[in-house]
Design a protein around this motif. Structure first.
Motif, mmCIF file in Angstrom:
data_model
loop_
_atom_site.group_PDB
_atom_site.id
_atom_site.type_symbol
_atom_site.label_atom_id
_atom_site.label_comp_id
_atom_site.label_asym_id
_atom_site.label_seq_id
_atom_site.Cartn_x
_atom_site.Cartn_y
_atom_site.Cartn_z
ATOM 1 N N MET A 1 37.605 59.687 -11.684
ATOM 2 C CA MET A 1 38.136 59.024 -12.862
ATOM 3 C C MET A 1 37.237 59.358 -14.060
ATOM 4 S SD MET A 1 39.096 55.028 -13.653
ATOM 5 C CE MET A 1 37.771 54.287 -12.799
ATOM 6 N N SER A 2 37.864 59.638 -15.174
ATOM 7 C CA SER A 2 37.166 59.946 -16.410
ATOM 8 C C SER A 2 36.632 58.666 -17.047
ATOM 9 C CB SER A 2 38.139 60.630 -17.362
ATOM 10 O OG SER A 2 37.551 60.808 -18.613
ATOM 11 N N SER A 3 35.687 58.805 -17.947
ATOM 12 C CA SER A 3 35.159 57.629 -18.644
ATOM 13 C C SER A 3 35.558 57.622 -20.111
ATOM 14 C CB SER A 3 33.641 57.570 -18.506
ATOM 15 O OG SER A 3 33.078 58.713 -19.101
ATOM 16 N N HIS A 4 36.648 58.276 -20.445
ATOM 17 C CA HIS A 4 37.098 58.328 -21.828
ATOM 18 C C HIS A 4 37.746 57.018 -22.249
ATOM 19 C CE1 HIS A 4 36.983 62.663 -20.803
ATOM 20 N NE2 HIS A 4 36.458 62.724 -22.006
ATOM 21 N N ARG A 5 37.469 56.623 -23.457
ATOM 22 C CA ARG A 5 38.122 55.452 -24.035
ATOM 23 C C ARG A 5 39.437 55.874 -24.666
ATOM 24 N NH1 ARG A 5 33.749 53.359 -28.029
ATOM 25 N NH2 ARG A 5 33.719 55.570 -28.386
ATOM 26 N N ALA A 6 40.302 54.903 -24.879
ATOM 27 C CA ALA A 6 41.569 55.138 -25.574
ATOM 28 C C ALA A 6 41.647 54.159 -26.734
ATOM 29 C CB ALA A 6 42.742 54.929 -24.634
ATOM 30 N N ILE A 7 42.439 54.508 -27.727
ATOM 31 C CA ILE A 7 42.651 53.646 -28.889
ATOM 32 C C ILE A 7 44.115 53.243 -28.921
ATOM 33 C CG2 ILE A 7 42.568 53.454 -31.406
ATOM 34 C CD1 ILE A 7 39.802 53.858 -30.258
ATOM 35 N N LEU A 8 44.367 51.944 -28.954
ATOM 36 C CA LEU A 8 45.710 51.405 -29.138
ATOM 37 C C LEU A 8 45.810 51.011 -30.604
ATOM 38 C CD1 LEU A 8 48.408 50.188 -28.109
ATOM 39 C CD2 LEU A 8 47.130 48.100 -27.619
ATOM 40 N N GLN A 9 46.814 51.545 -31.315
ATOM 41 C CA GLN A 9 46.959 51.237 -32.736
ATOM 42 C C GLN A 9 48.355 50.717 -33.018
ATOM 43 O OE1 GLN A 9 45.890 54.333 -35.504
ATOM 44 N NE2 GLN A 9 46.693 53.224 -37.225
ATOM 45 N N ALA A 16 49.721 46.005 -38.904
ATOM 46 C CA ALA A 16 49.667 47.464 -39.030
ATOM 47 C C ALA A 16 48.237 47.955 -39.170
ATOM 48 C CB ALA A 16 50.491 47.908 -40.233
ATOM 49 N N PHE A 17 47.952 49.005 -38.478
ATOM 50 C CA PHE A 17 46.666 49.704 -38.475
ATOM 51 C C PHE A 17 45.577 48.985 -37.682
ATOM 52 C CE2 PHE A 17 48.914 50.834 -42.407
ATOM 53 C CZ PHE A 17 49.282 52.114 -42.038
ATOM 54 N N GLN A 18 45.916 47.867 -37.061
ATOM 55 C CA GLN A 18 44.949 47.235 -36.161
ATOM 56 C C GLN A 18 44.695 48.193 -35.004
ATOM 57 O OE1 GLN A 18 46.238 43.491 -34.510
ATOM 58 N NE2 GLN A 18 44.481 43.312 -33.202
ATOM 59 N N LYS A 19 43.424 48.368 -34.624
ATOM 60 C CA LYS A 19 43.061 49.274 -33.530
ATOM 61 C C LYS A 19 42.302 48.499 -32.460
ATOM 62 C CE LYS A 19 42.708 53.365 -36.413
ATOM 63 N NZ LYS A 19 41.832 54.432 -36.899
ATOM 64 N N ILE A 20 42.625 48.782 -31.210
ATOM 65 C CA ILE A 20 41.968 48.156 -30.070
ATOM 66 C C ILE A 20 41.427 49.273 -29.190
ATOM 67 C CG2 ILE A 20 42.279 46.727 -28.019
ATOM 68 C CD1 ILE A 20 44.688 46.414 -30.887
ATOM 69 N N VAL A 21 40.150 49.234 -28.894
ATOM 70 C CA VAL A 21 39.536 50.228 -28.017
ATOM 71 C C VAL A 21 39.745 49.780 -26.574
ATOM 72 C CG1 VAL A 21 37.377 51.344 -27.337
ATOM 73 C CG2 VAL A 21 37.810 50.825 -29.752
ATOM 74 N N LEU A 22 40.295 50.690 -25.768
ATOM 75 C CA LEU A 22 40.511 50.404 -24.350
ATOM 76 C C LEU A 22 39.469 51.162 -23.533
ATOM 77 C CD1 LEU A 22 44.383 50.806 -24.192
ATOM 78 C CD2 LEU A 22 43.073 48.690 -24.405
ATOM 79 N N TRP A 55 44.377 51.148 -18.919
ATOM 80 C CA TRP A 55 43.817 52.478 -19.163
ATOM 81 C C TRP A 55 42.825 52.782 -18.059
ATOM 82 C CZ3 TRP A 55 44.426 56.900 -21.324
ATOM 83 C CH2 TRP A 55 43.360 57.734 -21.578
ATOM 84 N N ASP A 56 42.999 53.916 -17.345
ATOM 85 C CA ASP A 56 42.082 54.241 -16.252
ATOM 86 C C ASP A 56 41.062 55.305 -16.631
ATOM 87 O OD1 ASP A 56 43.363 56.706 -16.113
ATOM 88 O OD2 ASP A 56 44.255 56.360 -14.140
ATOM 89 N N GLY A 57 41.065 55.720 -17.882
ATOM 90 C CA GLY A 57 40.127 56.734 -18.338
ATOM 91 C C GLY A 57 40.795 58.074 -18.572
#
Length: 72
Positions: A1-9, A16-22, A55-57
């Protein structure tokens, strides 16, 4: 599994434009009330807690939380 984060916008509406780091392994719920991690209070089509994103990475899964209108 990767350790990359994702951004939910959020793209429209009052949030609008609210961002959440997953972070990998984190679940994020979306709905109309403060019971959800992301609350879009003016969207009357959403249930109080409508769906979740996991999000699994490397890939995201979206799961309906038994909302009356479902997800598309």
């Amino acid at each position: 599994m990767s350790s990359h984060r994702a951004i939910l916008q959020v793209f429209s509406g009052p949030a609008a434009f609210q961002k959440i780091v997953l972070e990998p392994g984190r679940r994020c719920t979306v709905g109309r009330t403060s019971r959800a991690d992301v609350a879009l209070s003016r969207d009357q089509e959403l249930a109080s807690v409508h769906f979740e994103i996991l999000w699994d990475g490397s890939a995201a899964q979206v799961r309906d939380l038994d909302s009356p209108t479902g997800i598309e």
